[in-house]
Design a protein around this motif. Structure first.
Motif, mmCIF file in Angstrom:
data_model
loop_
_atom_site.group_PDB
_atom_site.id
_atom_site.type_symbol
_atom_site.label_atom_id
_atom_site.label_comp_id
_atom_site.label_asym_id
_atom_site.label_seq_id
_atom_site.Cartn_x
_atom_site.Cartn_y
_atom_site.Cartn_z
ATOM 1 N N TYR A 99 2.404 4.564 1.279
ATOM 2 C CA TYR A 99 2.511 5.250 2.560
ATOM 3 C C TYR A 99 1.657 6.506 2.477
ATOM 4 N N ASN A 113 0.851 -1.190 0.000
ATOM 5 C CA ASN A 113 0.000 0.000 0.000
ATOM 6 C C ASN A 113 0.883 1.234 0.000
ATOM 7 N N ASP A 140 -1.144 0.906 13.293
ATOM 8 C CA ASP A 140 -0.559 1.896 12.400
ATOM 9 C C ASP A 140 0.903 2.123 12.785
ATOM 10 N N SER A 154 3.724 5.022 12.261
ATOM 11 C CA SER A 154 3.782 6.418 11.842
ATOM 12 C C SER A 154 5.121 7.041 12.203
ATOM 13 N N ASP A 191 -1.512 -5.247 13.151
ATOM 14 C CA ASP A 191 -2.463 -4.390 12.446
ATOM 15 C C ASP A 191 -2.316 -2.917 12.837
ATOM 16 N N THR A 243 2.622 7.589 7.348
ATOM 17 C CA THR A 243 1.937 6.508 8.057
ATOM 18 C C THR A 243 1.706 5.313 7.150
ATOM 19 N N SER A 244 1.840 4.135 7.743
ATOM 20 C CA SER A 244 1.374 2.887 7.137
ATOM 21 C C SER A 244 0.283 2.355 8.045
ATOM 22 N N TYR A 245 -0.810 1.863 7.459
ATOM 23 C CA TYR A 245 -1.886 1.299 8.273
ATOM 24 C C TYR A 245 -1.598 -0.124 8.727
ATOM 25 N N LYS A 295 -4.404 -2.881 6.827
ATOM 26 C CA LYS A 295 -4.633 -1.836 5.820
ATOM 27 C C LYS A 295 -5.758 -0.870 6.198
ATOM 28 N N ALA A 296 -6.014 -0.741 7.504
ATOM 29 C CA ALA A 296 -7.080 0.140 7.996
ATOM 30 C C ALA A 296 -6.560 0.928 9.199
ATOM 31 N N PRO A 297 -7.098 2.121 9.429
ATOM 32 C CA PRO A 297 -6.652 2.918 10.571
ATOM 33 C C PRO A 297 -6.851 2.172 11.894
#
Length: 102
Positions: free
Chosen positions: A62, A60, A90, A92, A88, A74-76, A80-82
């Motif tokens: 950044y 995904n 985040d 940052s 899982d 940030t990477s989630y 892949k979700a906040p």
């Protein structure tokens, strides 16, 4: 177990990527006198040939925000979700030292 080691390796990779992108942003700032705006994002670093890629280990992009002259990357994470926990969570530039450690 192999899977947790793989997950940790991806988290570690994301942390290194974010640190490298941060360094790239400092170079960009030194050359241009400002950070890229949020709309231009990390594409400015690729266009300036400062970094080669801006994808996280989960493939995904950044996320980049210029928050009043302060860049945030940030990477989630794996989901892949906040938000999220463990793999899982985040990752940052704001909290690199606090990102998941097993």
């Amino acid at each position: 177990a192999v899977i947790p080691q793989l997950d940790q390796a991806k988290v570690d990779r994301a942390k290194m990527d974010i640190a490298n992108i941060n360094n790239g942003l400092k170079i960009y700032y030194a050359k241009k006198g400002n950070y890229p705006d949020t709309g231009t994002g990390l594409k400015a670093l690729i266009d300036s040939q400062i970094v080669e890629k801006t994808k996280d280990p989960w493939d995904n992009d950044y996320l980049y925000l210029n928050e009043g002259g302060k860049p945030a990357i940030t990477s989630y994470g794996k989901d892949k979700a906040p938000g999220g926990e463990k793999w899982d969570a985040d990752i940052s530039s704001k909290n690199l030292d606090q990102a998941c450690k097993d």
